[in-house]
Design a protein around this motif. Sequence first.
Motif, mmCIF file in Angstrom:
data_model
loop_
_atom_site.group_PDB
_atom_site.id
_atom_site.type_symbol
_atom_site.label_atom_id
_atom_site.label_comp_id
_atom_site.label_asym_id
_atom_site.label_seq_id
_atom_site.Cartn_x
_atom_site.Cartn_y
_atom_site.Cartn_z
ATOM 1 N N GLN A 45 -14.250 11.021 36.400
ATOM 2 C CA GLN A 45 -13.076 10.147 36.386
ATOM 3 C C GLN A 45 -12.420 10.117 37.758
ATOM 4 N N TRP A 48 -14.830 8.168 40.319
ATOM 5 C CA TRP A 48 -14.871 6.703 40.181
ATOM 6 C C TRP A 48 -13.711 6.051 40.914
ATOM 7 N N VAL A 52 -17.292 5.709 44.626
ATOM 8 C CA VAL A 52 -18.137 5.138 43.578
ATOM 9 C C VAL A 52 -19.601 5.537 43.761
ATOM 10 N N ALA A 55 -20.070 8.982 42.583
ATOM 11 C CA ALA A 55 -19.911 8.962 41.124
ATOM 12 C C ALA A 55 -21.196 8.476 40.446
ATOM 13 N N THR A 59 -23.321 10.821 37.981
ATOM 14 C CA THR A 59 -23.542 10.289 36.630
ATOM 15 C C THR A 59 -25.033 10.263 36.310
#
Length: 147
Positions: A45, A48, A52, A55, A59
């Motif tokens: 969280q 992001w 990005v 992230a 992920t």
Amino acid sequence: MWTTLRILNLSLLVLFPIAWFAPLMRAAMLPIFGMDEISVISGLQSLWGSDVFLALIVTTFAIFAPQLKTIGLALVHFDLLKAKTLPVLGYLSKLAMADIFLIALYVVVVKGAGHVTVEGGWRLYLFTGCVLASILISTLTAKTLRS
């Protein structure tokens, strides 16, 4: 043996999501302040909003790679996917291990910064155990299919 592998593999479908929400590490700027618990989800969280690209990498390594491999192995176990895909599933394990490496690297870098206290959480051990179990299940699956 085949039934045991199926059950162990399917249990990873539950254990991996637990590992995403479990405390990854506890961190504080100075020892006098309270420690904040950080999980994969809370970390994502934050990422992001700030980075990005990082992230997306985390992920992929922490969420998609282990789950795709576990689902792929389940499909092989239930004869819904050919055993020829096992080498590809092995690469997904390596991606998940990269997540563990990244976490260890972050802990070392942050500890080296000074004035920061970082402690590993039980999620790190749970996730590492899940990834290693997944690798073992893959290896045993390949051996079982060969015999």
